[in-house]
Scaffold this motif. Sequence first.
Motif, PDB file in Angstrom:
ATOM      1  N   ASN A  55       0.801  -1.229   0.000  1.00 50.55           N
ATOM      2  CA  ASN A  55       0.000   0.000   0.000  1.00 50.55           C
ATOM      3  C   ASN A  55       0.831   1.275   0.000  1.00 50.55           C
ATOM      4  OD1 ASN A  55      -2.532  -1.086  -0.235  1.00 50.55           O
ATOM      5  ND2 ASN A  55      -3.021  -1.003   1.940  1.00 50.55           N
ATOM      6  N   THR A  56       2.028   1.207  -0.568  1.00 54.35           N
ATOM      7  CA  THR A  56       2.866   2.400  -0.689  1.00 54.35           C
ATOM      8  C   THR A  56       3.470   2.431  -2.091  1.00 54.35           C
ATOM      9  OG1 THR A  56       5.011   1.444  -0.057  1.00 54.35           O
ATOM     10  CG2 THR A  56       3.526   2.091   1.737  1.00 54.35           C
ATOM     11  N   LYS A  57       4.162   3.505  -2.386  1.00 56.95           N
ATOM     12  CA  LYS A  57       4.925   3.619  -3.628  1.00 56.95           C
ATOM     13  C   LYS A  57       6.416   3.511  -3.355  1.00 56.95           C
ATOM     14  CE  LYS A  57       1.457   6.439  -6.036  1.00 56.95           C
ATOM     15  NZ  LYS A  57       1.187   7.720  -6.763  1.00 56.95           N
ATOM     16  N   SER A  58       6.752   2.827  -2.268  1.00 57.63           N
ATOM     17  CA  SER A  58       8.147   2.669  -1.860  1.00 57.63           C
ATOM     18  C   SER A  58       8.641   1.264  -2.176  1.00 57.63           C
ATOM     19  CB  SER A  58       8.297   2.938  -0.359  1.00 57.63           C
ATOM     20  OG  SER A  58       7.892   4.256  -0.046  1.00 57.63           O
ATOM     21  N   ILE A  59       9.790   1.176  -2.813  1.00 57.37           N
ATOM     22  CA  ILE A  59      10.358  -0.120  -3.154  1.00 57.37           C
ATOM     23  C   ILE A  59      10.929  -0.779  -1.907  1.00 57.37           C
ATOM     24  CG2 ILE A  59      12.684   0.725  -3.717  1.00 57.37           C
ATOM     25  CD1 ILE A  59      10.736  -1.942  -5.698  1.00 57.37           C
ATOM     26  N   ASP A  60      10.747  -2.079  -1.807  1.00 57.38           N
ATOM     27  CA  ASP A  60      11.249  -2.833  -0.655  1.00 57.38           C
ATOM     28  C   ASP A  60      12.517  -3.608  -1.005  1.00 57.38           C
ATOM     29  OD1 ASP A  60      10.681  -4.023   2.138  1.00 57.38           O
ATOM     30  OD2 ASP A  60      10.959  -5.788   0.875  1.00 57.38           O
ATOM     31  N   SER A  61      12.473  -4.360  -2.128  1.00 58.28           N
ATOM     32  CA  SER A  61      13.619  -5.202  -2.461  1.00 58.28           C
ATOM     33  C   SER A  61      13.590  -5.609  -3.927  1.00 58.28           C
ATOM     34  CB  SER A  61      13.633  -6.447  -1.567  1.00 58.28           C
ATOM     35  OG  SER A  61      12.426  -7.179  -1.721  1.00 58.28           O
ATOM     36  N   PHE A  62      14.670  -6.251  -4.351  1.00 56.71           N
ATOM     37  CA  PHE A  62      14.809  -6.767  -5.716  1.00 56.71           C
ATOM     38  C   PHE A  62      15.387  -8.180  -5.661  1.00 56.71           C
ATOM     39  CE2 PHE A  62      15.168  -2.176  -6.311  1.00 56.71           C
ATOM     40  CZ  PHE A  62      14.439  -1.936  -7.473  1.00 56.71           C
ATOM     41  N   ILE A  63      15.143  -8.934  -6.719  1.00 51.54           N
ATOM     42  CA  ILE A  63      15.893 -10.164  -6.934  1.00 51.54           C
ATOM     43  C   ILE A  63      17.148  -9.779  -7.709  1.00 51.54           C
ATOM     44  CG2 ILE A  63      15.982 -12.401  -8.117  1.00 51.54           C
ATOM     45  CD1 ILE A  63      14.284 -12.438  -5.604  1.00 51.54           C
ATOM     46  N   VAL A  64      18.305 -10.084  -7.125  1.00 48.25           N
ATOM     47  CA  VAL A  64      19.593  -9.678  -7.677  1.00 48.25           C
ATOM     48  C   VAL A  64      20.359 -10.911  -8.152  1.00 48.25           C
ATOM     49  CG1 VAL A  64      21.802  -8.553  -7.148  1.00 48.25           C
ATOM     50  CG2 VAL A  64      19.680  -7.687  -6.131  1.00 48.25           C
ATOM     51  N   HIS A  65      21.079 -10.760  -9.250  1.00 47.31           N
ATOM     52  CA  HIS A  65      21.924 -11.825  -9.795  1.00 47.31           C
ATOM     53  C   HIS A  65      23.336 -11.284  -9.990  1.00 47.31           C
ATOM     54  CE1 HIS A  65      18.192 -13.994 -11.307  1.00 47.31           C
ATOM     55  NE2 HIS A  65      17.760 -12.737 -11.269  1.00 47.31           N
TER      56      HIS A  65
ATOM     57  N   THR B  84      27.568 -16.075 -17.950  1.00 43.27           N
ATOM     58  CA  THR B  84      26.446 -16.689 -17.247  1.00 43.27           C
ATOM     59  C   THR B  84      25.827 -15.696 -16.263  1.00 43.27           C
ATOM     60  OG1 THR B  84      27.843 -17.590 -15.481  1.00 43.27           O
ATOM     61  CG2 THR B  84      27.422 -19.013 -17.401  1.00 43.27           C
ATOM     62  N   VAL B  85      24.589 -15.983 -15.883  1.00 45.96           N
ATOM     63  CA  VAL B  85      23.883 -15.191 -14.873  1.00 45.96           C
ATOM     64  C   VAL B  85      23.637 -16.099 -13.679  1.00 45.96           C
ATOM     65  CG1 VAL B  85      21.733 -13.978 -14.321  1.00 45.96           C
ATOM     66  CG2 VAL B  85      22.781 -13.707 -16.577  1.00 45.96           C
ATOM     67  N   SER B  86      24.002 -15.639 -12.498  1.00 45.98           N
ATOM     68  CA  SER B  86      23.866 -16.474 -11.304  1.00 45.98           C
ATOM     69  C   SER B  86      22.400 -16.639 -10.910  1.00 45.98           C
ATOM     70  CB  SER B  86      24.641 -15.861 -10.132  1.00 45.98           C
ATOM     71  OG  SER B  86      23.905 -14.782  -9.555  1.00 45.98           O
ATOM     72  N   LYS B  87      22.156 -17.571 -10.011  1.00 40.65           N
ATOM     73  CA  LYS B  87      20.841 -17.726  -9.421  1.00 40.65           C
ATOM     74  C   LYS B  87      20.498 -16.461  -8.637  1.00 40.65           C
ATOM     75  CE  LYS B  87      18.208 -20.842  -6.416  1.00 40.65           C
ATOM     76  NZ  LYS B  87      18.269 -22.074  -5.580  1.00 40.65           N
ATOM     77  N   GLY B  88      19.231 -16.065  -8.663  1.00 41.42           N
ATOM     78  CA  GLY B  88      18.829 -14.831  -8.011  1.00 41.42           C
ATOM     79  C   GLY B  88      18.714 -14.947  -6.498  1.00 41.42           C
ATOM     80  N   TYR B  89      18.915 -13.831  -5.814  1.00 43.03           N
ATOM     81  CA  TYR B  89      18.743 -13.752  -4.364  1.00 43.03           C
ATOM     82  C   TYR B  89      18.156 -12.389  -4.038  1.00 43.03           C
ATOM     83  CZ  TYR B  89      23.385 -11.699  -5.223  1.00 43.03           C
ATOM     84  OH  TYR B  89      24.433 -10.963  -5.735  1.00 43.03           O
ATOM     85  N   GLU B  90      17.357 -12.334  -2.981  1.00 41.89           N
ATOM     86  CA  GLU B  90      16.649 -11.103  -2.647  1.00 41.89           C
ATOM     87  C   GLU B  90      17.515 -10.174  -1.805  1.00 41.89           C
ATOM     88  OE1 GLU B  90      12.295  -9.652  -0.830  1.00 41.89           O
ATOM     89  OE2 GLU B  90      12.798 -11.794  -1.005  1.00 41.89           O
ATOM     90  N   LYS B  91      17.571  -8.904  -2.226  1.00 40.01           N
ATOM     91  CA  LYS B  91      18.310  -7.881  -1.491  1.00 40.01           C
ATOM     92  C   LYS B  91      17.424  -6.642  -1.339  1.00 40.01           C
ATOM     93  CE  LYS B  91      22.273  -9.846  -0.659  1.00 40.01           C
ATOM     94  NZ  LYS B  91      22.720 -10.070   0.738  1.00 40.01           N
ATOM     95  N   ASN B  92      17.494  -6.027  -0.152  1.00 41.48           N
ATOM     96  CA  ASN B  92      16.615  -4.885   0.099  1.00 41.48           C
ATOM     97  C   ASN B  92      17.169  -3.593  -0.502  1.00 41.48           C
ATOM     98  OD1 ASN B  92      18.597  -3.929   1.910  1.00 41.48           O
ATOM     99  ND2 ASN B  92      17.585  -4.836   3.681  1.00 41.48           N
ATOM    100  N   ARG B  93      16.354  -2.557  -0.423  1.00 43.65           N
ATOM    101  CA  ARG B  93      16.687  -1.273  -1.038  1.00 43.65           C
ATOM    102  C   ARG B  93      18.000  -0.706  -0.504  1.00 43.65           C
ATOM    103  NH1 ARG B  93      16.595   4.009  -0.047  1.00 43.65           N
ATOM    104  NH2 ARG B  93      15.959   5.456  -1.725  1.00 43.65           N
ATOM    105  N   SER B  94      18.208  -0.780   0.809  1.00 48.31           N
ATOM    106  CA  SER B  94      19.409  -0.188   1.400  1.00 48.31           C
ATOM    107  C   SER B  94      20.680  -0.868   0.886  1.00 48.31           C
ATOM    108  CB  SER B  94      19.344  -0.244   2.923  1.00 48.31           C
ATOM    109  OG  SER B  94      19.251  -1.577   3.376  1.00 48.31           O
ATOM    110  N   TRP B  95      20.594  -2.174   0.636  1.00 48.73           N
ATOM    111  CA  TRP B  95      21.751  -2.901   0.090  1.00 48.73           C
ATOM    112  C   TRP B  95      22.071  -2.400  -1.316  1.00 48.73           C
ATOM    113  CZ3 TRP B  95      23.054  -6.004  -4.026  1.00 48.73           C
ATOM    114  CH2 TRP B  95      24.173  -6.835  -3.890  1.00 48.73           C
ATOM    115  N   ILE B  96      21.022  -2.193  -2.116  1.00 45.99           N
ATOM    116  CA  ILE B  96      21.208  -1.688  -3.481  1.00 45.99           C
ATOM    117  C   ILE B  96      21.837  -0.292  -3.441  1.00 45.99           C
ATOM    118  CG2 ILE B  96      20.042  -1.078  -5.642  1.00 45.99           C
ATOM    119  CD1 ILE B  96      19.756  -4.014  -5.142  1.00 45.99           C
ATOM    120  N   VAL B  97      21.267   0.579  -2.616  1.00 41.09           N
ATOM    121  CA  VAL B  97      21.767   1.958  -2.525  1.00 41.09           C
ATOM    122  C   VAL B  97      23.224   1.970  -2.075  1.00 41.09           C
ATOM    123  CG1 VAL B  97      21.535   4.139  -1.269  1.00 41.09           C
ATOM    124  CG2 VAL B  97      19.493   2.969  -2.137  1.00 41.09           C
TER     125      VAL B  97
END
Length: 263
Positions: free
Chosen positions: A17-27, A33-46
Amino acid sequence: MIKWADFLVSKEKWIFNTKSIDSFIVHNDNGDTVSKGYEKNRSWIVKHLKEGKTFCCIYLDVDGKWSKGGGLTLTVKGGLSWSENLPLILPKRKSFISYYHNDDKDYKKKFYNLTSDLIINKSVEDGDIKSENGPEYVKQLINNGYLSDTTVLVVLLGPKTKCRKHVDWEISGALNYKVGDTYSGLLGLKLPSHPDFGTGKYSYMLQPQRLTDNLKTYYAVIRDYTTDRKKLQEYIELAYKNRASKADKRLNSRIQMKSNTCS
């Protein structure tokens, strides 16, 4: 192969219920090759962007290969910016793909390639089950695990799907209460070869009649086939939710087809 970026992202999740991103699947981008995906939150990306790491969106194409999308970057105000319409981070739905094997097997393969990280494929392949008797065919589908826990049945609709007995049997089996803890959701995808494709409507007589029964009650969902992964996921989720929210609209009283009505 040249690396697209230090990290690749394929799915996203938003705070409810917000317009705020929580996390992404990152590879990890390993070059070839592209690795298997794993979930990382916004702060990790930033954090990694501020450290000079690069990010790129990716998507599966009809051949089942990862393709490069746009970048994911930091804005001047410290927010995240990306242009791709990524699928959401959701459970993979157990999906059975029903189709006319003679005409539409290429579309079945393309659909699975596009959605292989979005669904668990429960479909039968040619020769998996041999029966020319409807009730026995459905019994084998359930007993052999194809429909025992399927949550969404996807019907690929070509011009001759309406008259194929095995498609009717598969829809009938999916709408049986023995499937999972409730019924299976029902999604029809009009292929580009179907007369109704791109018209924004559907004709009752051009669909399998058991599907039509459930379109009339709004239990089933029907949409145009697309290569947009986010849209395909949305269609699957809508059919999945209908299995509970519209369970009283499900119709499966029609007598099973005994023969194909076209060649």
